[in-house]
Design a protein around this motif. Structure first.
Motif, PDB file in Angstrom:
ATOM      1  N   ALA A   3       0.902  -1.252  -0.018  1.00 18.36           N
ATOM      2  CA  ALA A   3       0.029   0.032   0.038  1.00 18.36           C
ATOM      3  C   ALA A   3       0.886   1.397   0.139  1.00 18.36           C
ATOM      4  N   HIS A   4       0.263   2.260  -0.488  1.00 17.51           N
ATOM      5  CA  HIS A   4       1.009   3.661  -0.563  1.00 17.51           C
ATOM      6  C   HIS A   4      -0.052   4.735  -0.240  1.00 17.51           C
ATOM      7  N   ALA A   5       0.287   5.971  -0.262  1.00 16.03           N
ATOM      8  CA  ALA A   5      -0.395   6.949   0.254  1.00 16.03           C
ATOM      9  C   ALA A   5      -1.570   7.168  -0.827  1.00 16.03           C
ATOM     10  N   THR A   6      -2.862   6.905  -0.600  1.00 15.05           N
ATOM     11  CA  THR A   6      -3.795   6.958  -1.700  1.00 15.05           C
ATOM     12  C   THR A   6      -5.131   7.859  -1.151  1.00 15.05           C
ATOM     13  N   VAL A   7      -5.671   8.605  -2.283  1.00 14.51           N
ATOM     14  CA  VAL A   7      -6.791   9.190  -2.187  1.00 14.51           C
ATOM     15  C   VAL A   7      -7.941   8.511  -2.963  1.00 14.51           C
ATOM     16  N   ARG A   8      -8.995   8.103  -2.144  1.00 14.05           N
ATOM     17  CA  ARG A   8     -10.176   7.541  -2.781  1.00 14.05           C
ATOM     18  C   ARG A   8     -11.385   8.174  -2.294  1.00 14.05           C
ATOM     19  N   THR A   9     -12.404   8.010  -2.933  1.00 13.79           N
ATOM     20  CA  THR A   9     -13.967   8.457  -2.143  1.00 13.79           C
ATOM     21  C   THR A   9     -14.010   7.834  -1.085  1.00 13.79           C
ATOM     22  N   GLU A  10     -14.986   8.190  -0.290  1.00 14.91           N
ATOM     23  CA  GLU A  10     -15.284   7.570   1.040  1.00 14.91           C
ATOM     24  C   GLU A  10     -15.567   6.180   0.723  1.00 14.91           C
ATOM     25  N   THR A  11     -15.979   5.876  -0.038  1.00 15.74           N
ATOM     26  CA  THR A  11     -16.540   4.209  -0.427  1.00 15.74           C
ATOM     27  C   THR A  11     -15.345   3.421  -0.799  1.00 15.74           C
ATOM     28  N   GLY A  12     -14.290   4.068  -1.350  1.00 18.76           N
ATOM     29  CA  GLY A  12     -13.191   3.467  -1.715  1.00 18.76           C
ATOM     30  C   GLY A  12     -12.813   3.589  -3.265  1.00 18.76           C
ATOM     31  N   LEU A  13     -13.783   4.378  -4.060  1.00 19.93           N
ATOM     32  CA  LEU A  13     -13.686   4.349  -5.441  1.00 19.93           C
ATOM     33  C   LEU A  13     -12.661   5.404  -6.138  1.00 19.93           C
TER      34      LEU A  13
ATOM     35  N   VAL B 272      11.592  12.218   3.085  1.00 22.30           N
ATOM     36  CA  VAL B 272      10.342  12.708   2.730  1.00 22.30           C
ATOM     37  C   VAL B 272      10.259  11.466   1.503  1.00 22.30           C
ATOM     38  N   VAL B 273       9.073  11.088   1.445  1.00 22.24           N
ATOM     39  CA  VAL B 273       8.705  10.235   0.221  1.00 22.24           C
ATOM     40  C   VAL B 273       7.675  10.855  -0.492  1.00 22.24           C
ATOM     41  N   LEU B 274       7.984  10.912  -1.688  1.00 21.20           N
ATOM     42  CA  LEU B 274       7.317  11.942  -2.621  1.00 21.20           C
ATOM     43  C   LEU B 274       6.242  10.897  -3.411  1.00 21.20           C
ATOM     44  N   TRP B 275       4.848  11.109  -3.105  1.00 22.72           N
ATOM     45  CA  TRP B 275       3.829  10.037  -3.738  1.00 22.72           C
ATOM     46  C   TRP B 275       3.275  11.266  -4.669  1.00 22.72           C
ATOM     47  N   ASP B 276       4.172  11.715  -5.773  1.00 24.80           N
ATOM     48  CA  ASP B 276       3.740  12.635  -6.667  1.00 24.80           C
ATOM     49  C   ASP B 276       4.167  12.149  -8.180  1.00 24.80           C
ATOM     50  N   ASP B 277       4.201  11.098  -8.653  1.00 24.70           N
ATOM     51  CA  ASP B 277       4.729  10.617  -9.899  1.00 24.70           C
ATOM     52  C   ASP B 277       6.203  11.161 -10.290  1.00 24.70           C
ATOM     53  N   SER B 278       6.961  11.567  -9.395  1.00 18.70           N
ATOM     54  CA  SER B 278       8.171  11.652  -9.760  1.00 18.70           C
ATOM     55  C   SER B 278       8.991  10.711 -10.147  1.00 18.70           C
ATOM     56  N   ASP B 279       8.511   9.457  -9.558  1.00 24.31           N
ATOM     57  CA  ASP B 279       8.943   8.051  -9.938  1.00 24.31           C
ATOM     58  C   ASP B 279       7.811   7.267  -9.797  1.00 24.31           C
ATOM     59  N   PRO B 280       7.043   7.235 -10.964  1.00 24.60           N
ATOM     60  CA  PRO B 280       5.680   6.652 -11.174  1.00 24.60           C
ATOM     61  C   PRO B 280       5.626   5.145 -10.994  1.00 24.60           C
ATOM     62  N   GLU B 281       6.833   4.541 -11.100  1.00 26.03           N
ATOM     63  CA  GLU B 281       6.996   2.757 -10.541  1.00 26.03           C
ATOM     64  C   GLU B 281       7.026   2.731  -9.268  1.00 26.03           C
ATOM     65  N   GLN B 282       7.707   3.502  -8.527  1.00 25.66           N
ATOM     66  CA  GLN B 282       8.051   3.141  -6.990  1.00 25.66           C
ATOM     67  C   GLN B 282       6.960   4.222  -6.155  1.00 25.66           C
ATOM     68  N   THR B 283       6.663   5.515  -6.442  1.00 24.20           N
ATOM     69  CA  THR B 283       6.015   6.586  -5.705  1.00 24.20           C
ATOM     70  C   THR B 283       4.933   7.281  -6.431  1.00 24.20           C
TER      71      THR B 283
END
Length: 148
Positions: A19-29, A129-140
């Motif tokens: 798992a990574h830092a993720t944004v989803r709707t409240e119901t997980g979509l 700091v882990v950059l969950w911003d597509d600076s490395d799309p495979e890893q973060t």
């Protein structure tokens, strides 16, 4: 326990471990509607052997955050632009190793179809700091929401 159930449980465990830092709707979509008022959740697991101490979310253009749910143990600050629109949110607190936190907020989606890219910056107690911003799309990878 059957081997099929055991295989399913192992697969689910591997998904949680990755798992990574993720944004989803409240119901997980990962999808929502154009112009809709939506409750989103930012899920942040600690993936190191040290505490997470800060989480910063950059709000995608066109998204208007309207309110936040209180997250006990965290202090929230926001940055706004000249029009008063929230552009960044930072939560400071502690997420211990093998734990995760969820931060809920309500927002209005853009009026045009789009792919929202949620950039998240996770700071650890060791200063990394882990950059969950597509600076490395495979890893973060940045978390994405399709608005249609």
């Amino acid at each position: 326990m059957s081997t099929r159930i055991l295989a399913l449980l192992l697969a689910l465990g591997l998904c949680v471990a990755a798992a990574h830092a993720t944004v989803r709707t409240e119901t997980g979509l990962t999808e929502s509607r154009v112009g809709a008022s939506e409750t989103y959740r930012l899920n942040v697991p600690t993936e190191k052997a040290v505490n997470t101490t800060q989480v910063r979310l950059v709000v995608p253009a066109g998204v208007a955050i309207t309110r936040f749910q209180v997250t006990p143990g965290f202090v929230r600050t926001v940055k706004t632009n000249a029009d008063g629109v929230v552009t960044e949110v930072t939560w400071r607190g502690t997420i211990a190793p093998q734990e995760y936190a969820r931060f809920f907020f309500q927002a209005r989606n853009p009026e045009q179809a789009a792919t929202l890219s949620w950039k998240v910056y996770q700071t650890y107690a060791d200063g990394s700091v882990v950059l969950w911003d597509d600076s490395d799309p495979e890893q973060t990878p940045a978390s994405k929401t399709t608005v249609k």
